[in-house]
Design a protein around this motif. Structure first.
Motif, PDB file in Angstrom:
ATOM      1  N   UNK A 154      17.939  15.098  33.137  1.00 39.40           N
ATOM      2  CA  UNK A 154      17.146  14.193  33.969  1.00 39.40           C
ATOM      3  C   UNK A 154      15.697  14.674  34.029  1.00 39.40           C
ATOM      4  N   UNK A 155      14.752  13.747  33.929  1.00 40.41           N
ATOM      5  CA  UNK A 155      13.354  14.072  34.156  1.00 40.41           C
ATOM      6  C   UNK A 155      13.001  13.916  35.625  1.00 40.41           C
ATOM      7  N   UNK A 156      11.951  14.625  36.070  1.00 43.80           N
ATOM      8  CA  UNK A 156      11.499  14.549  37.461  1.00 43.80           C
ATOM      9  C   UNK A 156      10.064  14.046  37.472  1.00 43.80           C
ATOM     10  N   UNK A 157       9.801  12.985  38.254  1.00 49.55           N
ATOM     11  CA  UNK A 157       8.454  12.427  38.381  1.00 49.55           C
ATOM     12  C   UNK A 157       8.051  12.506  39.848  1.00 49.55           C
ATOM     13  N   UNK A 158       6.906  13.164  40.116  1.00 51.40           N
ATOM     14  CA  UNK A 158       6.449  13.388  41.493  1.00 51.40           C
ATOM     15  C   UNK A 158       5.128  12.654  41.720  1.00 51.40           C
ATOM     16  N   UNK A 159       5.023  11.942  42.836  1.00 51.42           N
ATOM     17  CA  UNK A 159       3.804  11.196  43.152  1.00 51.42           C
ATOM     18  C   UNK A 159       3.679  11.064  44.664  1.00 51.42           C
ATOM     19  N   UNK A 160       2.576  10.464  45.100  1.00 53.39           N
ATOM     20  CA  UNK A 160       2.334  10.292  46.530  1.00 53.39           C
ATOM     21  C   UNK A 160       0.874  10.548  46.845  1.00 53.39           C
ATOM     22  N   UNK A 161       0.473  10.291  48.094  1.00 57.87           N
ATOM     23  CA  UNK A 161      -0.935  10.454  48.472  1.00 57.87           C
ATOM     24  C   UNK A 161      -1.312  11.932  48.601  1.00 57.87           C
ATOM     25  N   UNK A 162      -2.601  12.216  48.433  1.00 57.33           N
ATOM     26  CA  UNK A 162      -3.109  13.565  48.669  1.00 57.33           C
ATOM     27  C   UNK A 162      -2.617  14.591  47.662  1.00 57.33           C
ATOM     28  N   UNK A 163      -2.659  15.849  48.080  1.00 61.77           N
ATOM     29  CA  UNK A 163      -2.340  16.972  47.198  1.00 61.77           C
ATOM     30  C   UNK A 163      -0.920  17.502  47.369  1.00 61.77           C
ATOM     31  N   UNK A 164      -0.154  16.909  48.292  1.00 61.89           N
ATOM     32  CA  UNK A 164       1.198  17.422  48.539  1.00 61.89           C
ATOM     33  C   UNK A 164       2.056  17.370  47.284  1.00 61.89           C
ATOM     34  N   UNK A 165       1.882  16.328  46.486  1.00 60.36           N
ATOM     35  CA  UNK A 165       2.685  16.198  45.263  1.00 60.36           C
ATOM     36  C   UNK A 165       2.479  17.380  44.327  1.00 60.36           C
ATOM     37  N   UNK A 166       1.221  17.838  44.184  1.00 62.58           N
ATOM     38  CA  UNK A 166       0.938  18.968  43.294  1.00 62.58           C
ATOM     39  C   UNK A 166       1.443  20.283  43.897  1.00 62.58           C
ATOM     40  N   UNK A 167       1.332  20.392  45.210  1.00 62.30           N
ATOM     41  CA  UNK A 167       1.871  21.581  45.872  1.00 62.30           C
ATOM     42  C   UNK A 167       3.380  21.679  45.666  1.00 62.30           C
TER      43      UNK A 167
END
Length: 350
Positions: free
Chosen positions: A191-204
């Motif tokens: 399975x691949x994982x895709x992370x997104x959302x507002x601000x920098x929380x996704x990168x953290x």
């Protein structure tokens, strides 16, 4: 769907998503044999008393198929037939019985011979790519599992922060750990994982995952442009251009591209597309169909056997066929356009 071809007439199936039930509906035919675990009520007749209501027991049976039908919303498949073998002596051969196949169930299908279209359907389901979608913000996190064209949402997770003024004891690492534990329950191999959302929380969070065992066996991607977290963020992503770019090899991304191209051709008054069953059926007779998308509505509003026969005929000609359910807005759009549409290689007078 997890499949294993045992020999040239027997295939083992493990159902993982609603689309798998439709695939089984297209594979299983009358006079095939189904081997599956099921339950049946065994009644005991006692002397000088009324027969009791019986005890429901688990048994494994072989059933010769007489009738097969999908539930209206693609979440169950009912197979009716005659018992030809049973693991319990109290269940005689020749009795009629119905098996209800749901997501998570397994069964073996035994045919006289596997046809080319059936082998194609089996192998295409084996190659289905899965993605776990994570829409995360400091306040909450939505997790969705996309397999084929079916989207399954987990319950929203909340961090415990209080809006813009975070509590003094708020620990985002603890929130990340809870989300990571939830991922362990839904992630499957490859399975691949895709992370997104507002601000920098996704990168953290992506950096947090990179230090866990999850990163060793799953590709992780982070994308910008989705400014919502939680369940809303999942739905925004599914409708976005980013979905087509990031998940380009997924079935849902391909379906989204087909739907977009149909809208472009309709706007340009091109005749190289169809909407509705009769139009699409006519185009197929001329061999004009290039790719086809359908939703559960077509099964609900037309004769099921006719639709299944049509879909198998289309796919046997090399046409790419995609099924949708109501778990995504794209599936609802296709239902609103008659339940079936196609792109054509050339215009046909329908």
């Amino acid at each position: 769907m997890i499949t294993k071809i045992i020999d040239d007439s027997t295939v083992s199936f493990l159902v993982e998503e609603p689309d798998d039930l439709l695939t089984l509906r297209r594979i299983i035919k009358k006079e095939d044999k189904i081997i599956s675990d099921t339950t049946r009520v065994i009644k005991q007749d006692k002397d000088y008393s009324r027969p009791d209501r019986g005890e429901r027991i688990k048994i494994r049976i072989s059933l010769e198929v007489e009738k097969i039908a999908l539930d209206a919303v693609f979440d169950k498949l009912r197979i009716h037939g005659t018992i030809i073998e049973s693991t319990n002596e109290a269940v005689s051969k020749g009795l009629h019985h119905s098996i209800l196949i749901r997501i998570g169930d397994s069964l073996n299908v035994v045919k006289k011979k596997l046809q080319p279209i059936e082998l194609k359907l089996i192998k295409s389901k084996d190659e289905s790519i899965g993605f776990v979608l994570i829409a995360i913000d400091k306040g909450d996190c939505g997790i969705g599992k996309l397999k084929g064209t079916h989207l399954e949402l987990m319950q929203n997770m909340y961090s415990g922060s209080s809006g813009k003024q975070y509590k003094t004891n708020f620990n985002i690492q603890a929130f990340f750990e809870n989300v990571s534990k939830a991922l362990d329950t839904t992630l499957k191999e490859n399975d691949g994982i895709v992370i997104f959302g507002p601000g920098e929380t996704k990168r953290q969070f992506a950096n947090f995952l990179a230090k866990t065992p999850i990163a060793k066996s799953h590709k992780i991607e982070t994308i910008d442009g989705i400014d919502s977290g939680g369940e809303d963020g999942i739905y925004v992503f599914i409708k976005s251009k980013a979905m087509q770019q990031i998940l380009g090899q997924s079935k849902l991304a391909k379906v989204s591209s087909i739907l977009e191209e149909v809208m472009i051709r309709a706007n340009n008054k091109s005749r190289k597309f169809t909407m509705g069953f009769e139009e699409t059926k006519k185009a197929n007779e001329f061999g004009a169909v290039e790719s086809l998308v359908f939703s559960e509505k077509i099964i609900q509003t037309h004769d099921e056997d006719e639709v299944v026969e049509f879909l198998n005929d289309v796919e046997s000609k090399g046409v790419k066929v995609y099924a949708l359910d109501a778990s995504t807005d794209i599936g609802l759009q296709v239902s609103g356009l008659g339940g079936i549409l196609s792109l054509l290689r050339f215009a046909v007078d329908t």
